[in-house]
Write an enzyme that holds these catalytic residues in place. Structure first.
Site, PDB file in Angstrom:
ATOM      1  N   GLU A  14      -5.910   4.184   6.204  1.00  0.00           N
ATOM      2  CA  GLU A  14      -5.778   3.919   4.768  1.00  0.00           C
ATOM      3  C   GLU A  14      -6.588   4.950   3.987  1.00  0.00           C
ATOM      4  O   GLU A  14      -6.186   5.379   2.913  1.00  0.00           O
ATOM      5  CB  GLU A  14      -6.246   2.513   4.415  1.00  0.00           C
ATOM      6  CG  GLU A  14      -6.009   2.154   2.957  1.00  0.00           C
ATOM      7  CD  GLU A  14      -5.971   0.662   2.700  1.00  0.00           C
ATOM      8  OE1 GLU A  14      -6.450   0.258   1.631  1.00  0.00           O
ATOM      9  OE2 GLU A  14      -5.465  -0.100   3.548  1.00  0.00           O
TER      10      GLU A  14
ATOM     11  N   ARG B 182       0.813  -1.219   0.000  1.00  0.00           N
ATOM     12  CA  ARG B 182       0.000   0.000   0.000  1.00  0.00           C
ATOM     13  C   ARG B 182       0.846   1.268   0.000  1.00  0.00           C
ATOM     14  O   ARG B 182       0.484   2.284   0.581  1.00  0.00           O
ATOM     15  CB  ARG B 182      -0.962   0.023   1.192  1.00  0.00           C
ATOM     16  CG  ARG B 182      -1.921  -1.142   1.225  1.00  0.00           C
ATOM     17  CD  ARG B 182      -2.861  -1.147   0.002  1.00  0.00           C
ATOM     18  NE  ARG B 182      -3.774  -2.282   0.080  1.00  0.00           N
ATOM     19  CZ  ARG B 182      -3.538  -3.476  -0.441  1.00  0.00           C
ATOM     20  NH1 ARG B 182      -2.409  -3.706  -1.098  1.00  0.00           N
ATOM     21  NH2 ARG B 182      -4.415  -4.449  -0.340  1.00  0.00           N
TER      22      ARG B 182
ATOM     23  N   SER C 283     -11.634   0.245   2.922  1.00  0.00           N
ATOM     24  CA  SER C 283     -10.936  -0.067   4.168  1.00  0.00           C
ATOM     25  C   SER C 283     -10.487   1.219   4.850  1.00  0.00           C
ATOM     26  O   SER C 283      -9.824   2.052   4.236  1.00  0.00           O
ATOM     27  CB  SER C 283      -9.726  -0.961   3.892  1.00  0.00           C
ATOM     28  OG  SER C 283     -10.139  -2.218   3.390  1.00  0.00           O
TER      29      SER C 283
END
Length: 328
Positions: free
Chosen positions: A299, A180, A229
Site C-alpha cells: 500500500e 484503495r 499501512s
C-alpha cells in the site's frame, strides 16, 4: 548522489513560472518515513494555472511525479530523476463551504483539516478523514477510507492538470472507484475537488471524530516515523493478521522494524535507509507467502532509484536476508 541541473541541461525557459523551483531537493525531509534521496527538480506551483503553464513547457520525455504530504511514500536512496511536483498549502490548501452540504477543497488540504472544516460547518460524512494521514490529492486517487467510509462516498467532482498542461474536470463516476484504487488518469495531477455531505449537529460530528482519533491512537504507532499501512488487506482477511501469523511482528532489518503495536506498520527506528525498509517489506511478503500462500500487495508507494550496486528483489527470501534481521 545529485542530478544534473534539469533547467540548465534542457534549456527550459521558466521566466513565466510563479511557483518555486528547487534543484536536487532532498525528499527525506518531506516523507513521513524520513528516508530517500533527492528530487532532480522539485516544483511547488503557485496555483492550478501556474501548474498548467509549467506542464506545457516541460518536454514530454521528462518524468513527472506528484507527491502530497509524503505520508505513504518510500523514496529510494538514489532519489527521483525528473520533476517532483508538490502542491503547497498556500496555493492548494484552502477549504470553502458553499452551502447545501458542499465543500470545495484544494488537493494539498490534509485529510484531517477537511474533517475539521466539515465539523465546523455542521456537515457529516467526513469524520473518517480524522484518522487518515496525508492530503486529499492522494485520498482522491487511491479512494482512501476508514471505519466503513471511503472517499467515493463524498467526492462529487474534481479538477486536474494533465501532462500536456490541460485543465480537466472529472465526475465521481469517471474514476470507477473501488477498494484503495481508482481509474484516474495516471498523467493527471489533481488540484481541487468538490465534496458533499449531509447536515448534522457539530457536537455529534465531533464525537464521531473523537472516536476515530481515539481508536487510531490506541491501535497504531502514530508517534513513530512510519508510512501508515504497509500492505493492502488481502481478500477476506486483514494484512496484520497474516503478518502476525507468519511471525513478523517486531521483525527488524537494519533500522527498519515492523511495529509491535500494529504489525502492518513499518517503522524507521531512527537510522533506517530506504533499502532497509523495502528489504524488510519484501521479507515480510516472502514469509507471509510461505506461511499462508497469500501474496501481500504494497500500500506504501515505493518510488525512485536504487543507488549503484543496490537492489531489493520482490519476495526476497530467508536466503537473501542480511545480518541484522531480528525480532523484538
Amino acid at each position: 548522489m545529485s542530478f544534473p541541473d534539469l533547467i540548465a541541461e534542457r534549456g527550459l525557459d521558466v521566466s513565466g513560472i510563479r511557483g518555486k523551483l528547487t534543484p536536487n531537493q532532498p525528499l527525506s525531509a518531506i516523507t513521513w518515513l524520513r528516508v530517500g534521496g533527492p528530487a532532480q527538480l522539485l516544483f511547488q506551483p503557485a496555483d492550478t494555472e501556474d501548474l498548467a503553464a509549467f506542464m506545457k513547457l516541460l518536454p514530454e520525455d521528462i518524468p513527472v511525479l506528484p507527491v502530497g504530504l509524503g505520508s505513504n511514500l518510500l523514496v529510494r536512496d538514489g532519489g527521483i530523476a525528473g520533476v517532483v511536483i508538490r502542491l503547497s498549502g498556500r496555493g492548494f490548501g484552502q477549504v470553502n463551504v458553499e452551502g447545501g452540504g458542499v465543500l470545495r477543497a484544494g488537493a494539498a488540504v490534509p485529510d484531517r483539516k477537511l474533517a475539521e472544516e466539515a465539523a465546523k460547518a455542521g456537515i457529516a460524512g467526513f469524520a473518517f478523514y480524522s484518522g487518515i494521514p496525508g492530503a486529499l490529492g492522494g485520498a482522491l486517487r487511491m479512494n482512501a477510507g476508514a471505519h466503513g467510509a471511503e472517499t467515493k462516498d463524498v467526492m462529487m467532482d474534481l479538477t486536474g492538470v494533465t501532462r500536456r498542461g490541460e485543465i480537466i474536470h472529472l465526475k465521481n463516476a469517471d474514476l470507477h472507484y473501488r477498494y484503495r484504487h481508482s481509474d484516474a488518469p495516471s498523467d493527471t495531477i489533481f488540484t481541487e475537488a468538490v465534496f458533499k455531505g449531509r447536515p448534522e449537529r457539530s457536537e455529534a460530528i465531533r464525537a464521531e471524530m473523537a472516536a476515530v482519533v481515539e481508536h487510531r491512537e490506541k491501535a497504531q504507532p502514530i508517534r513513530e516515523k512510519t508510512g501508515g499501512s504497509t500492505f493492502k488487506n488481502p481478500p477476506g482477511s486483514s494484512a496484520w493478521k497474516v503478518i502476525d501469523a507468519a511471525g513478523c511482528r517486531g521483525l527488524q532489518i537494519g533500522g527498519a522494524r515492523m511495529s509491535d503495536m500494529h504489525c502492518n506498520f513499518m517503522i524507521n527506528t531512527g537510522e533506517a535507509t530506504a533499502e532497509d525498509l523495502e528489504r524488510l517489506g519484501e521479507t515480510v511478503r516472502a514469509r507471509v507467502l510461505e506461511h499462508s500462500g497469500i501474496e501481500l500487495e504494497w500500500e506504501i508507494k515505493r518510488l525512485g532509484l536504487f543507488p549503484e550496486g543496490v537492489s531489493v528483489e520482490p519476495f526476497c527470501g530467508r536466503e537473501n536476508e542480511r545480518e541484522g534481521v531480528a525480532h523484538g
